[in-house]
Write an enzyme that holds these catalytic residues in place. Structure first.
Site, PDB file in Angstrom:
ATOM      1  N   ASP A  16      27.412 -21.124  31.689  1.00  0.00           N
ATOM      2  CA  ASP A  16      26.133 -21.482  31.093  1.00  0.00           C
ATOM      3  C   ASP A  16      25.021 -20.670  31.768  1.00  0.00           C
ATOM      4  OD1 ASP A  16      24.280 -22.792  29.602  1.00  0.00           O
ATOM      5  OD2 ASP A  16      24.562 -24.755  30.520  1.00  0.00           O
ATOM      6  N   ASP A  17      24.312 -19.860  31.013  1.00  0.00           N
ATOM      7  CA  ASP A  17      23.158 -19.107  31.544  1.00  0.00           C
ATOM      8  C   ASP A  17      23.530 -17.999  32.535  1.00  0.00           C
ATOM      9  OD1 ASP A  17      21.693 -20.952  30.129  1.00  0.00           O
ATOM     10  OD2 ASP A  17      20.373 -21.514  31.780  1.00  0.00           O
ATOM     11  N   CYS A  61      21.348 -22.000  24.303  1.00  0.00           N
ATOM     12  CA  CYS A  61      22.614 -22.736  24.249  1.00  0.00           C
ATOM     13  C   CYS A  61      23.000 -23.241  22.872  1.00  0.00           C
ATOM     14  CB  CYS A  61      22.568 -23.940  25.180  1.00  0.00           C
ATOM     15  SG  CYS A  61      22.133 -23.538  26.847  1.00  0.00           S
ATOM     16  N   LYS A  76      30.475 -29.059  28.937  1.00  0.00           N
ATOM     17  CA  LYS A  76      29.243 -29.176  28.143  1.00  0.00           C
ATOM     18  C   LYS A  76      29.502 -28.988  26.648  1.00  0.00           C
ATOM     19  CE  LYS A  76      25.144 -26.331  27.372  1.00  0.00           C
ATOM     20  NZ  LYS A  76      23.986 -25.694  28.016  1.00  0.00           N
ATOM     21  N   HIS A  87      26.616 -30.016  23.905  1.00  0.00           N
ATOM     22  CA  HIS A  87      25.260 -29.644  23.475  1.00  0.00           C
ATOM     23  C   HIS A  87      25.148 -29.318  21.985  1.00  0.00           C
ATOM     24  CE1 HIS A  87      21.221 -27.962  25.220  1.00  0.00           C
ATOM     25  NE2 HIS A  87      21.076 -29.046  24.468  1.00  0.00           N
ATOM     26  N   HIS A  93      23.754 -23.182  35.177  1.00  0.00           N
ATOM     27  CA  HIS A  93      22.478 -23.718  34.706  1.00  0.00           C
ATOM     28  C   HIS A  93      21.834 -24.498  35.858  1.00  0.00           C
ATOM     29  CE1 HIS A  93      19.620 -25.751  32.123  1.00  0.00           C
ATOM     30  NE2 HIS A  93      20.112 -25.186  31.035  1.00  0.00           N
ATOM     31  N   ASP A 139      27.282 -18.061  27.675  1.00  0.00           N
ATOM     32  CA  ASP A 139      26.766 -18.418  26.343  1.00  0.00           C
ATOM     33  C   ASP A 139      25.583 -17.550  25.917  1.00  0.00           C
ATOM     34  OD1 ASP A 139      25.070 -19.634  28.191  1.00  0.00           O
ATOM     35  OD2 ASP A 139      24.931 -21.538  27.107  1.00  0.00           O
ATOM     36  N   HIS A 140      24.876 -16.962  26.889  1.00  0.00           N
ATOM     37  CA  HIS A 140      23.770 -16.031  26.606  1.00  0.00           C
ATOM     38  C   HIS A 140      23.301 -15.479  27.931  1.00  0.00           C
ATOM     39  CE1 HIS A 140      21.361 -19.358  27.971  1.00  0.00           C
ATOM     40  NE2 HIS A 140      21.885 -20.108  27.027  1.00  0.00           N
ATOM     41  N   LYS A 190      17.171 -15.025  28.814  1.00  0.00           N
ATOM     42  CA  LYS A 190      17.417 -16.228  28.030  1.00  0.00           C
ATOM     43  C   LYS A 190      16.163 -16.616  27.252  1.00  0.00           C
ATOM     44  CE  LYS A 190      18.279 -21.179  28.658  1.00  0.00           C
ATOM     45  NZ  LYS A 190      18.649 -22.232  29.601  1.00  0.00           N
TER      46      LYS A 190
END
Ligand SMILES: *[C@@H]1O[C@H](CO)[C@@H](O)[C@H](O)[C@H]1NC(C)=O
Ligand SMILES: *[C@@H]1O[C@H](CO)[C@@H](O)[C@H](O)[C@H]1NC(C)=O
Ligand SMILES: *[C@@H]1O[C@H](CO)[C@@H](O)[C@H](O)[C@H]1NC(C)=O
Length: 591
Positions: free
Chosen positions: A42-43, A82, A141, A143, A297, A349-350, A375
């Site tokens: 994540d991130d 996300c 996660k 989301h 994250h 994810d990004h 992001k």
């Protein structure tokens, strides 16, 4: 005569059986329905990983995956945030095709009690693999929403989208989950309400004192009614935001809320234990495991063995700990002897949330290397170019790098095909099967165009012309401030005054200028106008494939609805915890 015919038939039947048997034996070879493990950070920024050129951070487990497999250096997320990026990942389609990126001020789900989420009629890769006999699990996660109309309809829940097993948070890791920490949700609204309430209370108190001492003579109603209104206002503020940690930070096992609020200190360790358990339980049949990490994250809940160990502060510590978790999963696959039967994918994810500052003033966002942006900023590379690694010993080459444009949406058709299924025919799938490219059977990616959205606004287009190595990128909009982050509600959006509009679009040659530093002009690029024309045509073609769909992130779908709130115990207090034996088991990586 009759006997002869019967004999012939019997021979035919026997032959038929033998050939079927042969086919069965061949198709049950090593690559028939491999296990699939998708690990998503994540991130995490592309510049945070050793094999992508970071020589001061230690990510040995991820680096080893790249050594033993194929590393994508031009791997693109469908969105820089996300919720939309994950919606695209799960479905192989641009988020706008399912109303998962709207372009209002809010671009991610903010509450577990919202009605927005991944629409029921979208078909995830998990749903297809489940039908193909796979055991499907997601850990971590989600989301992508929980309920639509009632607390228990679970319309957006992982179990309604093809997963047999879910352990993790339907939401995400945010500052709200850290006890004693400030909230990160609707910060501006919260601050305004808080300030207004305070000012009014102080005013009323002053009036009260003045009236008491006889300095002024106003009617009680001028004090009592404002006090009541103010109390109600404060009360509703508290009920929405004071309980946020309880409401948003929770752990579910399948449909059941098992911990609320969650204990974020041990959650990642519990997740990895769950993942290892899932692999062990399913080692004899094909399985899909989507390991959706909470790392990296902010805020960080790094365990002791990693605190203060990296060269890059608390963020670096958390990255190195994430790598350890990846290693646990890969080791377990190797130890169960499943390496050759399992394709492992690792990605983020990004892009990293560069320049992001935590509550204690420390930098808490990822590094996107040479790429501009981060992001939340849709068009620039830094928000969307992410690490992407595949490992499948015996099937994929090792130590190979591929610089062709690929998308996170490509995972969908790739694994659907590996599972022996075909793609849904009633909708546009934007991803492309990567297998031939990964194996080295073809040299080129099937993507000619990739489209980069900020909400519903098309910000940029990537064009990889057929028969050429070039990759051009045209920006129709760019954010006015690169310090902004569309995802924060108090900063810019995707259009209007937050962006600059470019006509003709700002054009970059990504092959020569991956950092998007030097926009081209007809003087510097002889093919300038032709490239712009081709890109315009590409956009027109793409727009023809879009149809209006219900918006999942409309204000109505974003807002918190008490009747949708997942809750254990008594609403609104919602509290429960996994049995205590669980927490004594989870000592972290140091044990
Ligand atoms: C490595 O990652 C850290 C943490 O994000 C970052 O601060 C640093 O600049 C990176 N180094 C390189 C060489 O990219
Ligand atoms: C897995 O594949 C590799 C590469 O083809 C091979 O060297 C190795 O022996 C295989 N391992 C097993 C357990 O089959
Ligand atoms: C899902 O339903 C919505 C609303 O009815 C519709 O607009 C959309 O096209 C449907 N999507 C698919 C993939 O069928």
């Amino acid at each position: 005569m009759e006997l002869c015919i019967k004999l012939k038939n019997i021979v035919a039947i026997i032959l038929c059986c033998i050939s079927t048997l042969m086919i069965c034996i061949t198709c049950s070879g090593i690559d028939h329905q491999p296990n699939i493990i998708l690990i998503m950070a994540d991130d995490l920024g592309i510049g945070d990983v050793g094999c992508y050129g970071n020589n001061t951070i230690r990510t040995p487990n991820i680096d080893r995956l790249a050594e033993e497999g194929v590393m994508l250096t031009h791997h693109i997320a469908a969105a820089p945030l996300c919720t939309p990026s994950r919606a695209a990942f799960m479905t192989g389609r641009y988020p706008i095709r399912m109303g998962m990126d709207n372009g209002y001020r809010v671009r991610v789900l903010m509450f577990t009690g919202s009605s927005g989420g991944l629409p029921k009629n979208e078909t995830t890769f998990a749903a297809i693999l489940q039908k193909q006999g796979y055991s499907t699990g997601i850990i971590g996660k989600w989301h992508l929403g929980v309920n639509c109309e009632t607390r228990n309809d679970y319309c957006h829940h992982p179990l309604s989208h093809g997963f047999d097993y879910f352990y993790g948070t339907p939401f995400t890791n945010v500052y709200d989950c850290k006890p004693g920490s400030e909230s990160a949700i609707f910060v501006d609204v919260q601050a305004t309400v808080y300030l207004t309430t305070e000012v009014v209370f102080v005013g009323l108190l002053t009036l009260l004192v003045l009236r008491w001492t006889g300095c002024i003579s106003i009617g009680w109603k001028w004090i009592v009614w404002p006090a009541v209104i103010c109390t109600l206002l404060f009360g509703s503020w508290y009920s929405v935001f004071g309980f946020l940690r309880r409401w948003n930070c929770l752990v579910m096992r399948n449909h059941q809320v098992i911990q609320q609020p969650s204990n974020p200190e041990t959650l990642s360790t519990r997740m990895t234990e769950e993942a290892l358990g899932f692999i062990e339980r399913n080692q004899k049949k094909p399985f899909l495991l989507f390991m959706s990490l909470l790392h990296v994250h902010s805020p960080f809940f790094t365990t002791k063995p990693f605190i203060g160990k990296s060269n890059h502060g608390s963020y670096g510590d958390n990255v190195e700990e994430m790598d350890w978790h990846v290693g646990q999963i890969v080791n377990s696959i190797n130890n169960f002897g499943l390496a050759n039967k399992t394709i492992i994918y690792f990605a983020s994810d990004h892009g990293g949330s560069r320049d992001s500052v935590g509550i204690n003033g420390e930098l808490d966002g990822g590094w996107n290397g040479i790429y501009r942006g981060k992001k939340g900023l849709a068009g620039w590379e830094g928000g969307i170019r992410v690490p992407g690694i595949f490992r499948w010993p015996g099937q994929l080459p090792s130590g190979r790098k591929i610089d062709e444009p690929t998308s996170l949406m490509d995972i969908y058709p790739t694994i659907v095909s590996l599972a022996g299924a075909s793609l849904p025919q009633d909708r546009v799938i934007d991803g492309r099967n990567l297998m031939a490219l990964l194996k080295g059977d073809v040299r080129r990616s099937e993507h000619e165009f990739l489209f980069h959205y900020c909400g519903s606004a098309l910000h940029a287009v990537r064009w990889h012309p057929k028969g050429s190595d070039s990759v051009w990128k045209a920006h129709l909009f760019t954010p006015r401030s690169e310090a902004d982050n569309c995802y924060r509600t108090d900063a810019g959006g995707c259009h209007d005054e937050s962006v600059s509009y470019h006509d003709p679009p700002l054009l970059f040659d990504l092959l020569k200028d991956p950092s998007e530093a030097n926009p081209l002009s007809p003087a510097t690029e002889p093919l300038f106008h032709e490239i712009q024309d081709q890109i315009r045509l590409g956009i027109e073609q793409h727009r023809k494939t879009l149809t209006p769909v219900p918006l999942q992130l409309s204000w109505n779908n974003i807002l918190w609805k008490p009747w949708l709130q997942p809750c254990c115990g008594t609403f609104p207090f919602c509290g429960c915890s996994e049995d205590s034996s669980e927490s004594s088991k989870t000592q972290g990586p140091g044990k």
